[in-house]
Design an enzyme around this catalytic site. Structure first.
Site, mmCIF file in Angstrom:
data_model
loop_
_atom_site.group_PDB
_atom_site.id
_atom_site.type_symbol
_atom_site.label_atom_id
_atom_site.label_comp_id
_atom_site.label_asym_id
_atom_site.label_seq_id
_atom_site.Cartn_x
_atom_site.Cartn_y
_atom_site.Cartn_z
ATOM 1 C CB VAL A 1 12.211 -5.535 8.524
ATOM 2 C CG1 VAL A 1 13.330 -4.525 8.770
ATOM 3 C CG2 VAL A 1 12.596 -6.498 7.406
ATOM 4 C CG MET B 1 -1.925 -1.164 1.147
ATOM 5 S SD MET B 1 -3.433 -0.872 2.078
ATOM 6 C CE MET B 1 -2.793 -0.590 3.718
ATOM 7 N N GLY C 1 4.883 -10.234 3.779
ATOM 8 C CA GLY C 1 5.557 -10.169 5.076
ATOM 9 C C GLY C 1 4.849 -11.013 6.119
ATOM 10 C CG LEU D 1 10.842 -1.370 10.327
ATOM 11 C CD1 LEU D 1 11.726 -1.134 9.097
ATOM 12 C CD2 LEU D 1 11.074 -0.277 11.366
ATOM 13 C CE LYS E 1 3.627 -4.738 11.506
ATOM 14 N NZ LYS E 1 2.559 -4.246 10.714
ATOM 15 C CG ASP E 2 0.547 -7.305 7.614
ATOM 16 O OD1 ASP E 2 -0.269 -6.596 8.184
ATOM 17 O OD2 ASP E 2 1.636 -6.875 7.174
ATOM 18 C CG HIS F 1 6.855 -1.968 2.384
ATOM 19 N ND1 HIS F 1 6.787 -0.834 3.159
ATOM 20 C CD2 HIS F 1 5.624 -2.526 2.433
ATOM 21 C CE1 HIS F 1 5.555 -0.708 3.647
ATOM 22 N NE2 HIS F 1 4.830 -1.718 3.233
ATOM 23 C CG HIS G 1 8.396 0.235 6.322
ATOM 24 N ND1 HIS G 1 8.657 -1.118 6.294
ATOM 25 C CD2 HIS G 1 7.067 0.354 6.583
ATOM 26 C CE1 HIS G 1 7.552 -1.786 6.555
ATOM 27 N NE2 HIS G 1 6.559 -0.916 6.724
#
Ligand code: AMP
Length: 286
Positions: free
Chosen positions: A178, A30, A149, A186, A151-152, A37, A34
């Site tokens: 990360v 989106m 990622g 991040l 992260k999600d 990504h 950072h």
């Protein structure tokens, strides 16, 4: 790196690359990029001959009271970062390009079970919006590989399930989260935090690592453990949306027998909602 904004330009650019026999990797984002990504783009670079990134703030995945209008849009800076990371082609469509027939009557992809609870519980319709746009991007780009990622974590589980159930011919890669030096994952939404809030935010990862250590040391009273974690986060002044321990493969609530685990958290710092997670493989301890 070339930037295209229309579906027609995207298809033409891909046709040329495929004509030269290049495999294609896709990194959907989106924007407001950072280092998290960029790690995905670098992984994509290692995996395929042509690296395509997309930047699209997808209205379908935002709830009515969420930050669709204020979500940071920084295309020029994103282009520079993508170029430096070795991206070949950026697809940055408008909402009208992605949804030319409107959003009201749009065909949607909904993924049961793994979309329920966690972020799906707090953000109704969110994962249907995510699965629908990712399905469209897969159809538009037809990548050999797509990089997301960890992260999600729940999002990746939803996409894995969609790819499996709909036989989408793409190989999925999940890249590790990360983090900043203080442990904070991040996120584009970190930019919403005030200086004071930024100092508080690393509590999320600290609590996840503490809980993970205790599980590794043999604690199995999951409910009490999670209550302690929740109390630590709230004592720091955050408001916990959820803190859960799930089976990392099925995303179902972990049992005493689960060996691949994931701790997942979402919490508000002021008005900003942050998420994080930590995976734990109990089998790798033996
Ligand atoms: P977003 O732009 O937030 O939709 O994220 C686009 C992709 O970047 C998703 O696959 C995210 O999981 C991934 N991503 C976001 N933050 C991080 C991070 N800190 N580390 C690794 N990947 C990330």
């Amino acid at each position: 790196m070339r930037t295209v904004t229309t579906v027609a330009e995207l298809r033409a650019a891909l046709e040329t690359a495929r004509g030269k026999g290049r495999s294609v990797a896709l990194v959907p984002t989106m924007g407001n990029l950072h280092s998290g990504h960029i790690a995905l783009v670098k992984r994509a670079r290692d995996e395929a001959g042509l690296v395509v990134a997309s930047v699209f703030v997808n209205p379908l995945q935002f709830g009515a009271n969420e930050d669709l209008d204020s979500y940071p849009r920084t295309l020029a800076a994103d282009q520079e970062k993508l170029q430096s990371a070795g991206c070949d082609l950026l697809f940055a469509p408008t909402v009208e390009q992605m949804y030319p027939h409107g959003q009201q009557q749009l065909t949607r992809v909904s993924v049961p079970q793994v979309s329920e609870g966690l972020c799906g519980g707090s953000r109704p319709g969110h994962f249907t919006g995510v699965a629908t746009v990712v399905c469209k991007l897969f159809n538009l780009v037809q990548p050999d590989v797509a990089v997301f990622g960890q992260k999600d974590f729940q999002q990746l589980a939803v996409i894995r399930r969609m790819v499996r159930d709909l036989d989408i011919p793409v190989r999925l890669i999940g890249e590790p989260t990360v983090r900043a030096a203080n442990g904070l994952a991040l996120s584009s939404r970190n930019g919403y935090l005030s200086a004071a809030e930024r100092d508080l935010a690393p509590i999320l990862y600290r609590v996840l690592t503490t809980l993970a250590d205790q599980i590794r040391q043999g604690r199995r009273d999951h409910a009490a453990l999670l209550a302690e974690g929740r109390a630590s986060i709230e004592a720091a002044g955050l408001q916990v949306d959820y803190l859960e321990l799930r089976d990392a493969l099925s995303l179902e609530t972990a049992t005493a027998e689960s060996r691949q685990l994931v701790l997942l958290v979402a919490a508000f710092i002021g008005r900003t909602r942050l998420i994080d997670n930590l995976q734990l493989d109990l089998d790798s301890l033996e």
